[in-house]
Structures are given as structure tokens and as C-alpha cells.
Enzyme design. Sequence first.
Site, PDB file in Angstrom:
ATOM      1  N   GLY A  11      -8.513  11.018  42.412  1.00 26.17           N
ATOM      2  CA  GLY A  11      -8.664  11.021  40.958  1.00 26.17           C
ATOM      3  C   GLY A  11      -9.914  11.759  40.502  1.00 26.17           C
ATOM      4  O   GLY A  11      -9.914  12.384  39.443  1.00 26.17           O
ATOM      5  N   LYS A  15     -11.070  15.984  48.741  1.00 22.79           N
ATOM      6  CA  LYS A  15     -11.792  16.067  50.013  1.00 22.79           C
ATOM      7  C   LYS A  15     -11.028  16.936  51.005  1.00 22.79           C
ATOM      8  O   LYS A  15      -9.795  16.864  51.077  1.00 22.79           O
ATOM      9  CB  LYS A  15     -11.973  14.657  50.602  1.00 22.79           C
ATOM     10  CG  LYS A  15     -13.125  13.871  50.008  1.00 22.79           C
ATOM     11  CD  LYS A  15     -12.905  13.259  48.662  1.00 22.79           C
ATOM     12  CE  LYS A  15     -11.846  12.222  48.635  1.00 22.79           C
ATOM     13  NZ  LYS A  15     -11.671  11.654  47.250  1.00 22.79           N
ATOM     14  N   GLU A  76      -1.004   8.169  50.776  1.00 23.98           N
ATOM     15  CA  GLU A  76      -2.459   7.964  50.758  1.00 23.98           C
ATOM     16  C   GLU A  76      -2.930   6.817  51.672  1.00 23.98           C
ATOM     17  O   GLU A  76      -3.888   6.963  52.430  1.00 23.98           O
ATOM     18  CB  GLU A  76      -2.864   7.671  49.309  1.00 23.98           C
ATOM     19  CG  GLU A  76      -4.337   7.589  49.092  1.00 23.98           C
ATOM     20  CD  GLU A  76      -4.684   7.420  47.610  1.00 23.98           C
ATOM     21  OE1 GLU A  76      -3.814   7.635  46.738  1.00 23.98           O
ATOM     22  OE2 GLU A  76      -5.834   7.059  47.338  1.00 23.98           O
TER      23      GLU A  76
HETATM   24  N1  LIG Z   1     -20.492  14.668  43.556  1.00 22.10           N
HETATM   25  C1  LIG Z   1     -19.847  13.681  42.939  1.00 22.10           C
HETATM   26  N2  LIG Z   1     -19.191  13.920  41.772  1.00 22.10           N
HETATM   27  C2  LIG Z   1     -18.530  12.939  41.142  1.00 22.10           C
HETATM   28  N3  LIG Z   1     -18.458  11.673  41.587  1.00 22.10           N
HETATM   29  C3  LIG Z   1     -19.078  11.370  42.735  1.00 22.10           C
HETATM   30  C4  LIG Z   1     -19.795  12.366  43.463  1.00 22.10           C
HETATM   31  N4  LIG Z   1     -20.281  11.791  44.569  1.00 22.10           N
HETATM   32  C5  LIG Z   1     -19.909  10.512  44.546  1.00 22.10           C
HETATM   33  N5  LIG Z   1     -19.188  10.231  43.436  1.00 22.10           N
HETATM   34  C6  LIG Z   1     -18.623   8.896  43.141  1.00 22.10           C
HETATM   35  O1  LIG Z   1     -17.440   8.813  43.900  1.00 22.10           O
HETATM   36  C7  LIG Z   1     -16.361   8.365  43.088  1.00 22.10           C
HETATM   37  C8  LIG Z   1     -15.055   8.951  43.612  1.00 22.10           C
HETATM   38  O2  LIG Z   1     -14.840   8.460  44.919  1.00 22.10           O
HETATM   39  P1  LIG Z   1     -13.635   9.007  45.797  1.00 22.10           P
HETATM   40  O3  LIG Z   1     -13.778  10.471  46.010  1.00 22.10           O
HETATM   41  O4  LIG Z   1     -13.552   8.137  47.001  1.00 22.10           O
HETATM   42  O5  LIG Z   1     -12.432   8.720  44.815  1.00 22.10           O
HETATM   43  P2  LIG Z   1     -11.074   9.518  44.591  1.00 22.10           P
HETATM   44  O6  LIG Z   1     -10.395   9.669  45.911  1.00 22.10           O
HETATM   45  O7  LIG Z   1     -11.355  10.763  43.829  1.00 22.10           O
HETATM   46  O8  LIG Z   1     -10.304   8.502  43.649  1.00 22.10           O
HETATM   47  P3  LIG Z   1      -8.970   7.635  43.935  1.00 22.10           P
HETATM   48  O9  LIG Z   1      -8.911   7.376  45.418  1.00 22.10           O
HETATM   49  O10 LIG Z   1      -9.192   6.356  43.139  1.00 22.10           O
HETATM   50  O11 LIG Z   1      -7.865   8.496  43.436  1.00 22.10           O
HETATM   51  C9  LIG Z   1     -16.721   8.763  41.686  1.00 22.10           C
HETATM   52  O12 LIG Z   1     -16.108   7.933  40.725  1.00 22.10           O
HETATM   53  C10 LIG Z   1     -18.251   8.618  41.691  1.00 22.10           C
HETATM   54  O13 LIG Z   1     -18.633   7.279  41.412  1.00 22.10           O
HETATM   55 MG   LIG Z   2      -9.318   8.367  47.136  1.00 24.28          MG
END
Ligand SMILES: Nc1ncnc2c1ncn2[C@@H]1O[C@H](COP(=O)(O)OP(=O)(O)OP(=O)(O)O)[C@@H](O)[C@H]1O
Ligand SMILES: [Mg+2]
Length: 278
Positions: A11, A15, A76
Amino acid sequence: MTKAIGIDAGGTLTKLAYENEFGELVLEHFPSNHLQAVTDWISNHPEIEEIGLTGGRAEQVKHLLKEVKSIHYIVEFEATLKGVRYQLIQHGHQFDRSIITNVGTGTSIHFMDGETHNRVGGTGIGGGTLVGLAALTTGIYDYHEIIKKAQYGERQEIDLLVQDIYQGMDTPIAGTLTASNFGKMGIDETKNHPIENILATVQGLVGEVITTLSIQLAEQNQVEHIIYIGTTLNENEALKKVIANYTILKKKTPIFLEDHGFSGAIGAFLNITVNQKS
Ligand SMILES: Nc1ncnc2c1ncn2[C@@H]1O[C@H](COP(=O)(O)OP(=O)(O)OP(=O)(O)O)[C@@H](O)[C@H]1O
Ligand SMILES: [Mg+2]
């Protein structure tokens, strides 16, 4: 050997996990609101032939890919479990049953039992909430600035502790536990609070909600370990401390993995490479 990459399009962040020429795992992330950067990255690496794809925005990534590549979609939660199992082995952990709490934009909680897993819970309180509440209360939107400032903050002037309610009396539970996150604001509204304190309190709220739920699910499933993953923990020692202290207080063992944000991408990558080998 076919060149492969694992992508977890979440969201907030997308990665990437792939192996470099020395066979070492390389991990990177891009903002998910700029998926073009991901597809540009792939266009610039024509040697990549196989893509392992997971995450809520996987379909969007797939649509943006101009050249036809071989895409292996993986759900996922499957990808996350595969990645976590790999990371546990890398770190020499021996246990096989655990709660896995993925603190992403929102938080998803799983029960790992050997190679099987179940989603046992979740909450909308997650990394998105941390950034969102911080932005609303202080006007700071940048994640790095938020966590940097939060680490210097104090919570005791904003949170209401059990001992603040039971003034001078014996408390039925530990007096230093939070009775009400932000609770003092409703009692003494007149004070102005430094930004650092507000941010630390937001961080405390997010950490405590996630941990409370994880502990309950660990108790329900009779497991000792809780593995906390997700990019929200990245470089965020203060949040990890909130989570670890509360988990330990409740007699569970918190585990933080290095590269905790990348379990899904690693799982998506392994899903291709393992299939190739078999
Ligand atoms: N460089 C960055 N930019 C934005 N958010 C970051 C960053 N580094 C860490 N974060 C934090 O990491 C969170 C996102 O974590 P993660 O990438 O695990 O989630 P996601 O996989 O994108 O979301 P989901 O799994 O819920 O779809 C953000 O909400 C923020 O709090
Ligand atoms: Mg995630």
C-alpha cells in the site's frame, strides 16, 4: 541461470529482492505511488526474465510492465511466510510456531505453525496510521522526520497511566501501563506540547495497539514467540522498544528480523527460484 526478481507491491512501499552477480540478496524499496520507478528499474535490467509478484498492488505493477516477462503471482500471506521462514533460518532461529505481525500500512497478524499459516487477526492501526496521525497533529508528513523527532519525545504528559488514575492507591495492574493513550488531553487541555512529545505518543499508541492484539493472539494460539515485521519498524528503535517492552512484560518473546520490511519480496523471489530448482 535465469535472472529473477521478487516484488512485493504494498500500500505504501514496493519492495524488490534479487541476487547480485555474487549471489548476494539485494533489497530495495520504492514508493508505491510512483510505480513507474519500479517498471523503469525493470526496463533498465533486461537480464531479468522472471518476476515473482505479490502484494495488494501486484495487479497494477503487472499492468505497467511493458515487456512481457514471465510473472509468477503469489498470494501476499504465502510470500510473507516463505520469506519469514527463510529469514528465521538465516538468523539461526529454531522455533517453528509463532505469531507473525506484519506492521505495514495496516497490520496483518498470522499464526505460523510449521509450513502452514492462518491469518488470525489484524487492525487498521499500522505504519499508515503512524504517518497519518503524526501529519494531522504536527503537520510533518515525512516518515524519517517523524521517527527522528519521536525518539526524543516523552509521553507522560499526554498519556494517562494507570497510576495517574489510582492516585496513591495500590493499582490492580502495573501502574506504569497506559490506561488511556492521549488520555491526559481530555483532562488538562490547556497545555501546549512539544512536537517531539506528540510524535512519541502517536508512536506509543500505534505500538501498543499492535502489541496488545499480537499478545492476545499468541495466548489464544499458545505460542511464545511473536515475530514483528514490516517497514514501519525500519530504523525505528523507539517503536521497537515500545513493542519489545510490552511483549516481554506479557511474558512473550519478541523477534525482530533484520530486513523486516522485505519478507514478502524475499518470499516472492524464493517462490520462483525454488520452483526452478525443483
Ligand atoms: N521511506 C519510507 N517512506 C514511507 N514510509 C516509510 C518509509 N520507511 C518506512 N516507512 C513506514 O513503513 C510503512 C509501510 O510499511 P510496509 O512497506 O511494510 O507496508 P506496505 O507493504 O506498503 O503496506 P501493506 O502491506 O499494508 O499493503 C509506512 O506506512 C511508514 O510508516
Ligand atoms: Mg506489505
